[in-house]
Scaffold this motif. Structure first.
Motif, PDB file in Angstrom:
ATOM      1  N   MET A 238      19.448-109.742  12.855  1.00 48.67           N
ATOM      2  CA  MET A 238      19.374-111.043  13.503  1.00 48.67           C
ATOM      3  C   MET A 238      19.508-110.799  15.005  1.00 48.67           C
ATOM      4  SD  MET A 238      21.281-114.689  12.820  1.00 48.67           S
ATOM      5  CE  MET A 238      22.960-114.128  13.125  1.00 48.67           C
ATOM      6  N   ALA A 239      18.434-111.078  15.740  1.00 45.11           N
ATOM      7  CA  ALA A 239      18.405-110.824  17.178  1.00 45.11           C
ATOM      8  C   ALA A 239      18.649-112.126  17.929  1.00 45.11           C
ATOM      9  CB  ALA A 239      17.063-110.223  17.582  1.00 45.11           C
ATOM     10  N   ILE A 240      19.472-112.036  18.988  1.00 48.92           N
ATOM     11  CA  ILE A 240      19.832-113.190  19.800  1.00 48.92           C
ATOM     12  C   ILE A 240      19.152-113.059  21.166  1.00 48.92           C
ATOM     13  CG2 ILE A 240      21.713-114.532  20.784  1.00 48.92           C
ATOM     14  CD1 ILE A 240      21.797-114.435  17.732  1.00 48.92           C
ATOM     15  N   TYR A 241      18.383-114.084  21.532  1.00 46.39           N
ATOM     16  CA  TYR A 241      17.672-114.097  22.814  1.00 46.39           C
ATOM     17  C   TYR A 241      18.152-115.287  23.629  1.00 46.39           C
ATOM     18  CZ  TYR A 241      14.535-110.971  20.277  1.00 46.39           C
ATOM     19  OH  TYR A 241      14.032-109.923  19.542  1.00 46.39           O
ATOM     20  N   ASP A 242      18.078-115.138  24.956  1.00 48.02           N
ATOM     21  CA  ASP A 242      18.287-116.311  25.792  1.00 48.02           C
ATOM     22  C   ASP A 242      17.050-116.533  26.645  1.00 48.02           C
ATOM     23  OD1 ASP A 242      18.827-115.736  28.829  1.00 48.02           O
ATOM     24  OD2 ASP A 242      19.966-114.171  27.804  1.00 48.02           O
ATOM     25  N   SER A 243      16.812-117.791  26.976  1.00 48.30           N
ATOM     26  CA  SER A 243      15.532-118.187  27.558  1.00 48.30           C
ATOM     27  C   SER A 243      15.302-117.659  28.969  1.00 48.30           C
ATOM     28  CB  SER A 243      15.419-119.720  27.567  1.00 48.30           C
ATOM     29  OG  SER A 243      16.496-120.293  28.296  1.00 48.30           O
ATOM     30  N   SER A 244      16.314-117.042  29.590  1.00 52.72           N
ATOM     31  CA  SER A 244      16.122-116.527  30.944  1.00 52.72           C
ATOM     32  C   SER A 244      15.300-115.250  30.964  1.00 52.72           C
ATOM     33  CB  SER A 244      17.473-116.298  31.625  1.00 52.72           C
ATOM     34  OG  SER A 244      18.189-115.275  30.976  1.00 52.72           O
ATOM     35  N   HIS A 245      15.189-114.579  29.831  1.00 45.44           N
ATOM     36  CA  HIS A 245      14.296-113.406  29.744  1.00 45.44           C
ATOM     37  C   HIS A 245      13.950-113.198  28.278  1.00 45.44           C
ATOM     38  CE1 HIS A 245      17.176-110.096  28.354  1.00 45.44           C
ATOM     39  NE2 HIS A 245      17.926-111.164  28.449  1.00 45.44           N
ATOM     40  N   VAL A 246      12.692-113.333  27.956  1.00 43.29           N
ATOM     41  CA  VAL A 246      12.262-113.229  26.562  1.00 43.29           C
ATOM     42  C   VAL A 246      11.051-112.303  26.470  1.00 43.29           C
ATOM     43  CG1 VAL A 246      13.142-115.491  25.866  1.00 43.29           C
ATOM     44  CG2 VAL A 246      10.832-115.302  26.810  1.00 43.29           C
ATOM     45  N   PRO A 247      10.889-111.653  25.320  1.00 50.51           N
ATOM     46  CA  PRO A 247       9.695-110.834  25.107  1.00 50.51           C
ATOM     47  C   PRO A 247       8.503-111.707  24.743  1.00 50.51           C
ATOM     48  CG  PRO A 247      11.048-110.789  23.150  1.00 50.51           C
ATOM     49  CD  PRO A 247      11.798-111.606  24.166  1.00 50.51           C
ATOM     50  N   THR A 248       7.339-111.099  24.735  1.00 53.10           N
ATOM     51  CA  THR A 248       6.127-111.830  24.372  1.00 53.10           C
ATOM     52  C   THR A 248       6.130-112.202  22.899  1.00 53.10           C
ATOM     53  OG1 THR A 248       4.894-110.626  26.065  1.00 53.10           O
ATOM     54  CG2 THR A 248       3.611-111.718  24.348  1.00 53.10           C
ATOM     55  N   SER A 249       6.640-111.294  22.064  1.00 52.02           N
ATOM     56  CA  SER A 249       6.570-111.495  20.615  1.00 52.02           C
ATOM     57  C   SER A 249       7.821-110.932  19.959  1.00 52.02           C
ATOM     58  CB  SER A 249       5.326-110.799  20.051  1.00 52.02           C
ATOM     59  OG  SER A 249       5.235-110.940  18.652  1.00 52.02           O
ATOM     60  N   VAL A 250       8.230-111.571  18.847  1.00 50.10           N
ATOM     61  CA  VAL A 250       9.388-111.113  18.074  1.00 50.10           C
ATOM     62  C   VAL A 250       9.032-111.156  16.589  1.00 50.10           C
ATOM     63  CG1 VAL A 250      11.761-111.624  17.382  1.00 50.10           C
ATOM     64  CG2 VAL A 250      11.104-111.845  19.770  1.00 50.10           C
ATOM     65  N   GLY A 251       9.443-110.127  15.864  1.00 51.60           N
ATOM     66  CA  GLY A 251       9.216-110.114  14.424  1.00 51.60           C
ATOM     67  C   GLY A 251       9.302-108.705  13.859  1.00 51.60           C
ATOM     68  N   PRO A 252       8.900-108.525  12.611  1.00 51.37           N
ATOM     69  CA  PRO A 252       8.455-109.530  11.640  1.00 51.37           C
ATOM     70  C   PRO A 252       9.603-110.469  11.240  1.00 51.37           C
ATOM     71  CG  PRO A 252       7.859-107.289  10.936  1.00 51.37           C
ATOM     72  CD  PRO A 252       8.849-107.162  12.035  1.00 51.37           C
ATOM     73  N   VAL A 253       9.328-111.761  11.248  1.00 49.39           N
ATOM     74  CA  VAL A 253      10.349-112.753  10.931  1.00 49.39           C
ATOM     75  C   VAL A 253      10.490-112.856   9.418  1.00 49.39           C
ATOM     76  CG1 VAL A 253      11.052-115.156  11.236  1.00 49.39           C
ATOM     77  CG2 VAL A 253       9.724-114.001  13.029  1.00 49.39           C
ATOM     78  N   ARG A 254      11.749-112.840   8.963  1.00 49.53           N
ATOM     79  CA  ARG A 254      12.007-112.942   7.525  1.00 49.53           C
ATOM     80  C   ARG A 254      13.025-114.038   7.238  1.00 49.53           C
ATOM     81  NH1 ARG A 254      10.446-109.422   3.559  1.00 49.53           N
ATOM     82  NH2 ARG A 254      11.242-111.137   2.304  1.00 49.53           N
ATOM     83  N   SER A 255      13.503-114.077   6.007  1.00 48.76           N
ATOM     84  CA  SER A 255      14.277-115.215   5.531  1.00 48.76           C
ATOM     85  C   SER A 255      15.734-115.183   5.980  1.00 48.76           C
ATOM     86  CB  SER A 255      14.211-115.271   4.000  1.00 48.76           C
ATOM     87  OG  SER A 255      14.617-114.035   3.451  1.00 48.76           O
TER      88      SER A 255
END
Length: 372
Positions: A146-163
């Motif tokens: 489970m990765a935690i991001y904040d909107s001040s710096h984000v990558p272009t893409s995140v995944g593969p997203v699972r359940s």
């Protein structure tokens, strides 16, 4: 026209003297009681004349002053923000609470990421842009992130997203109402997710999942924040930071180590500035070959118990209890510290302590591995 009894003078001082002499004789001729009354009346008259004279002159020799008549205008300029004193380690008083960076923390997005199998791991994207990565045991002794991001710096893409899993919600409770992106969950867990204090970002609530939400599916964090803009801003979840050389006392050298789960493992090797991450015995990579790295590692020892929900198989889902207290091994700057952790309620921050004092981290990304 009536004439004034007071002589005009016209340059003749003798006339003025005779006027006062006549009045003095008249005064002396009065009865004693009338003399006293006349004197009191004269005193009152003179006092009134003096007050009137001061009022007309403005109390300053007859001249008006700016301070009395025209007070200076009130300044409308905003006052300068107070300068925050530095904290030990050279960090400002209010760094990003998730990373200790001087960059302010933004709104929070949590994403569940598949971590089963070498092929899946090779497709992972966005991990080196996360503020925090949780490594969580799931059914069958496998792992999920489970990765935690904040909107001040984000990558272009995140995944593969699972359940989503039952362990996720008690962790996220300390972050406030954040965006929570996942693809699917067991049927029994869906009601809990629906009423949880999160913004559920799923293929049914958000059309931005690639591949129609089928595995492997990826999301754009920037697009998620645009559609779910009310996520909580990064809060204090209990982490404390102080950069080297302000490392806590009591650490021992630990250049590499492995944390094992029944059917998964995580390895970390210190390269002098950061930890290189390995998964299931091989180098962990993200974004098409970039090595996964982290600044700190916390191995948080928790009770892992059977979960309330099952997928119908014998390998029932498990729950890692992150509310309570226990031991933790904290790795920073090539050293390990044997600590304790405490989180009284789901929504409380998790505090890490060593010898009764807060355990501090190097500013940067932190991996938290939930282990038994």
């Amino acid at each position: 026209m009536a004439q004034s009894e007071f002589p005009s003078g016209n340059g003749q001082s003798g006339g003025l003297e005779r006027w006062f002499t006549d009045r003095l004789r008249w005064f002396r001729a009065l009865d004693k009681r009338f003399q006293i009354a006349a004197a009191a009346g004269l005193a009152i008259l003179l006092a009134g004349v003096a007050v009137l004279s001061l009022s007309l002159s403005g109390g300053n020799g007859g001249k008006q002053t700016d301070e009395t008549v025209n007070p200076p205008p009130i300044s409308r300029e905003p006052s300068a923000a107070p300068v925050q004193p530095p904290t030990p380690g050279g960090l400002p008083a209010s760094p990003n609470p998730l990373t200790g960076d001087v960059r302010p923390g933004g709104k929070v997005l949590a994403v569940k990421i598949d971590n089963v199998g070498a092929a899946t791991q090779a497709r992972q994207a966005g991990l080196n842009s996360a503020d925090i990565v949780y490594a969580i045991r799931v059914e069958g002794g496998l792992s999920r992130l489970m990765a935690i991001y904040d909107s001040s710096h984000v990558p272009t893409s995140v995944g593969p997203v699972r359940s989503a899993r039952e362990t996720d919600l008690p962790i996220l409770a300390a972050y406030g109402k954040v965006d929570f992106a996942y693809s699917g969950a067991s049927n029994g867990f869906l009601p809990d997710l629906a009423k949880a204090n999160v913004f559920n970002v799923t293929p049914s609530t958000y059309g931005g999942f690639s591949n129609g939400g089928s595995s492997p599916t990826f999301i754009s964090p920037a697009a998620v924040f645009a559609q779910f803009p009310d996520a909580a801003v990064a809060p204090d979840i209990g982490l404390r930071f102080a950069d080297a050389p302000n490392t806590p006392p009591g650490g021992t050298s630990a250049d590499s180590f492995v944390v094992r789960m029944p059917a998964a493992s995580f390895g970390f090797s210190w390269d002098g500035s950061k930890y290189l991450v390995s998964t299931d015995g091989h180098a962990a990579v993200t974004d098409s070959g970039q090595r996964d790295t982290t600044t700190n590692v916390i191995v948080q020892h928790v009770n892992i118990v059977p979960g309330r929900f099952t997928d119908g198989l014998d390998n029932n889902a498990v729950l890692s209890r992150t509310t309570g207290s226990g031991n933790a091994d904290v790795y920073r700057n090539g050293l390990v510290y044997h600590c304790t952790w405490s989180k009284p309620t789901d929504s409380s921050p998790t505090t890490y302590s060593i010898n009764g004092s807060p355990m501090t981290l190097q500013s940067g990304r932190t991996w938290i591995v939930l282990a038994s």
